[in-house]
Design a protein around this motif. Structure first.
Motif, PDB file in Angstrom:
ATOM      1  N   PHE A  52       7.846   4.134  -2.176  1.00 29.56           N
ATOM      2  CA  PHE A  52       7.051   3.256  -1.315  1.00 29.56           C
ATOM      3  C   PHE A  52       7.480   3.357   0.134  1.00 29.56           C
ATOM      4  O   PHE A  52       6.650   3.478   1.033  1.00 29.56           O
ATOM      5  CB  PHE A  52       7.165   1.815  -1.816  1.00 29.56           C
ATOM      6  CG  PHE A  52       6.333   0.833  -1.066  1.00 29.56           C
ATOM      7  CD1 PHE A  52       4.958   0.854  -1.177  1.00 29.56           C
ATOM      8  CD2 PHE A  52       6.916  -0.106  -0.232  1.00 29.56           C
ATOM      9  CE1 PHE A  52       4.171  -0.045  -0.491  1.00 29.56           C
ATOM     10  CE2 PHE A  52       6.148  -1.012   0.461  1.00 29.56           C
ATOM     11  CZ  PHE A  52       4.768  -0.985   0.338  1.00 29.56           C
ATOM     12  N   VAL A  53       8.767   3.299   0.387  1.00 29.44           N
ATOM     13  CA  VAL A  53       9.311   3.361   1.740  1.00 29.44           C
ATOM     14  C   VAL A  53      10.601   4.160   1.698  1.00 29.44           C
ATOM     15  O   VAL A  53      11.405   3.989   0.784  1.00 29.44           O
ATOM     16  CB  VAL A  53       9.621   1.935   2.284  1.00 29.44           C
ATOM     17  CG1 VAL A  53      10.394   1.997   3.579  1.00 29.44           C
ATOM     18  CG2 VAL A  53       8.368   1.127   2.475  1.00 29.44           C
ATOM     19  N   GLU A  54      10.789   5.047   2.672  1.00 29.13           N
ATOM     20  CA  GLU A  54      12.073   5.728   2.836  1.00 29.13           C
ATOM     21  C   GLU A  54      12.386   5.744   4.324  1.00 29.13           C
ATOM     22  O   GLU A  54      11.662   6.350   5.104  1.00 29.13           O
ATOM     23  CB  GLU A  54      12.038   7.146   2.278  1.00 29.13           C
ATOM     24  CG  GLU A  54      13.392   7.822   2.379  1.00 29.13           C
ATOM     25  CD  GLU A  54      13.446   9.149   1.643  1.00 29.13           C
ATOM     26  OE1 GLU A  54      12.431   9.575   1.063  1.00 29.13           O
ATOM     27  OE2 GLU A  54      14.527   9.754   1.657  1.00 29.13           O
ATOM     28  N   ILE A  55      13.433   5.035   4.694  1.00 28.91           N
ATOM     29  CA  ILE A  55      13.808   4.853   6.090  1.00 28.91           C
ATOM     30  C   ILE A  55      15.252   5.324   6.283  1.00 28.91           C
ATOM     31  O   ILE A  55      16.134   4.930   5.524  1.00 28.91           O
ATOM     32  CB  ILE A  55      13.712   3.360   6.511  1.00 28.91           C
ATOM     33  CG1 ILE A  55      12.357   2.762   6.152  1.00 28.91           C
ATOM     34  CG2 ILE A  55      14.032   3.191   7.984  1.00 28.91           C
ATOM     35  CD1 ILE A  55      11.209   3.313   6.949  1.00 28.91           C
ATOM     36  N   GLU A  56      15.467   6.127   7.292  1.00 22.71           N
ATOM     37  CA  GLU A  56      16.826   6.552   7.629  1.00 22.71           C
ATOM     38  C   GLU A  56      17.282   5.821   8.881  1.00 22.71           C
ATOM     39  O   GLU A  56      16.465   5.333   9.652  1.00 22.71           O
ATOM     40  CB  GLU A  56      16.856   8.057   7.842  1.00 22.71           C
ATOM     41  CG  GLU A  56      16.444   8.791   6.590  1.00 22.71           C
ATOM     42  CD  GLU A  56      16.965  10.203   6.520  1.00 22.71           C
ATOM     43  OE1 GLU A  56      17.744  10.594   7.396  1.00 22.71           O
ATOM     44  OE2 GLU A  56      16.589  10.884   5.571  1.00 22.71           O
ATOM     45  N   GLY A  57      18.574   5.728   9.061  1.00 25.47           N
ATOM     46  CA  GLY A  57      19.122   5.090  10.253  1.00 25.47           C
ATOM     47  C   GLY A  57      19.083   3.578  10.195  1.00 25.47           C
ATOM     48  O   GLY A  57      18.964   2.908  11.223  1.00 25.47           O
ATOM     49  N   VAL A  58      19.213   3.008   8.989  1.00 27.94           N
ATOM     50  CA  VAL A  58      19.169   1.553   8.829  1.00 27.94           C
ATOM     51  C   VAL A  58      20.564   0.981   9.072  1.00 27.94           C
ATOM     52  O   VAL A  58      21.544   1.430   8.485  1.00 27.94           O
ATOM     53  CB  VAL A  58      18.658   1.180   7.418  1.00 27.94           C
ATOM     54  CG1 VAL A  58      18.718  -0.320   7.203  1.00 27.94           C
ATOM     55  CG2 VAL A  58      17.240   1.692   7.235  1.00 27.94           C
ATOM     56  N   SER A  59      20.623  -0.016   9.949  1.00 29.36           N
ATOM     57  CA  SER A  59      21.924  -0.586  10.307  1.00 29.36           C
ATOM     58  C   SER A  59      22.278  -1.829   9.485  1.00 29.36           C
ATOM     59  O   SER A  59      23.457  -2.161   9.356  1.00 29.36           O
ATOM     60  CB  SER A  59      21.959  -0.941  11.788  1.00 29.36           C
ATOM     61  OG  SER A  59      20.936  -1.870  12.092  1.00 29.36           O
TER      62      SER A  59
END
Length: 140
Positions: A23-30
């Motif tokens: 559904f969602v793939e996000i990189e760089g999550v703090s």
């Protein structure tokens, strides 16, 4: 809360998995904030690995590029392994308005629809019928 400068390899990769798709793939999550039956908790990149059973609610994640974002999720499981955070749920919604997402969670995820109630009723009847026949099998 502003994101502190961290090297990209030190940030987390956040992925929400549905039964048949990513559904969602996000990189760089703090940072990530999730809800469980016991309350909300936060994840930072250096937190120890963990597993949590998620309650229907709002997941919050933050990146330097997008800021704070929200994902409404059904109940499921969150797994943090190293810099990877995987969330596996049956249903999810993305939105920018927190109030609308909260209403969607209450309508879509917290209420059991009529079809699901009928399926549960039929399954209960099948199980009780099986148990009665199984109990009678020993007396024959």
């Amino acid at each position: 809360m502003p994101t502190q400068a961290m090297p990209p390899e030190a940030l987390m990769t956040f992925k929400v998995l549905l039964p048949f798709q990513v559904f969602v793939e996000i990189e760089g999550v703090s940072r990530i904030v999730a809800e469980t039956g016991e309350g909300a908790f936060g994840l930072l990149p250096r937190r120890l690995d963990c597993v949590a059973a998620l309650a229907p609610g709002i997941l919050i994640y933050e990146t330097a590029a997008e800021g704070e974002r929200y994902v409404a999720v059904d109940e499921g499981v969150l797994v943090k392994a190293g810099q990877q955070v995987l969330v596996s749920v049956r249903r999810a919604l993305v939105g920018r308005d927190l109030a609308e997402l909260r209403a969607a969670v209450e309508q879509a995820f917290l209420s059991v629809d009529e079809q699901e109630k009928r399926v549960r009723s039929v399954m209960a009847k099948l199980e009780s019928g099986f148990l009665k026949r199984f109990a009678g099998f020993g007396h024959d």
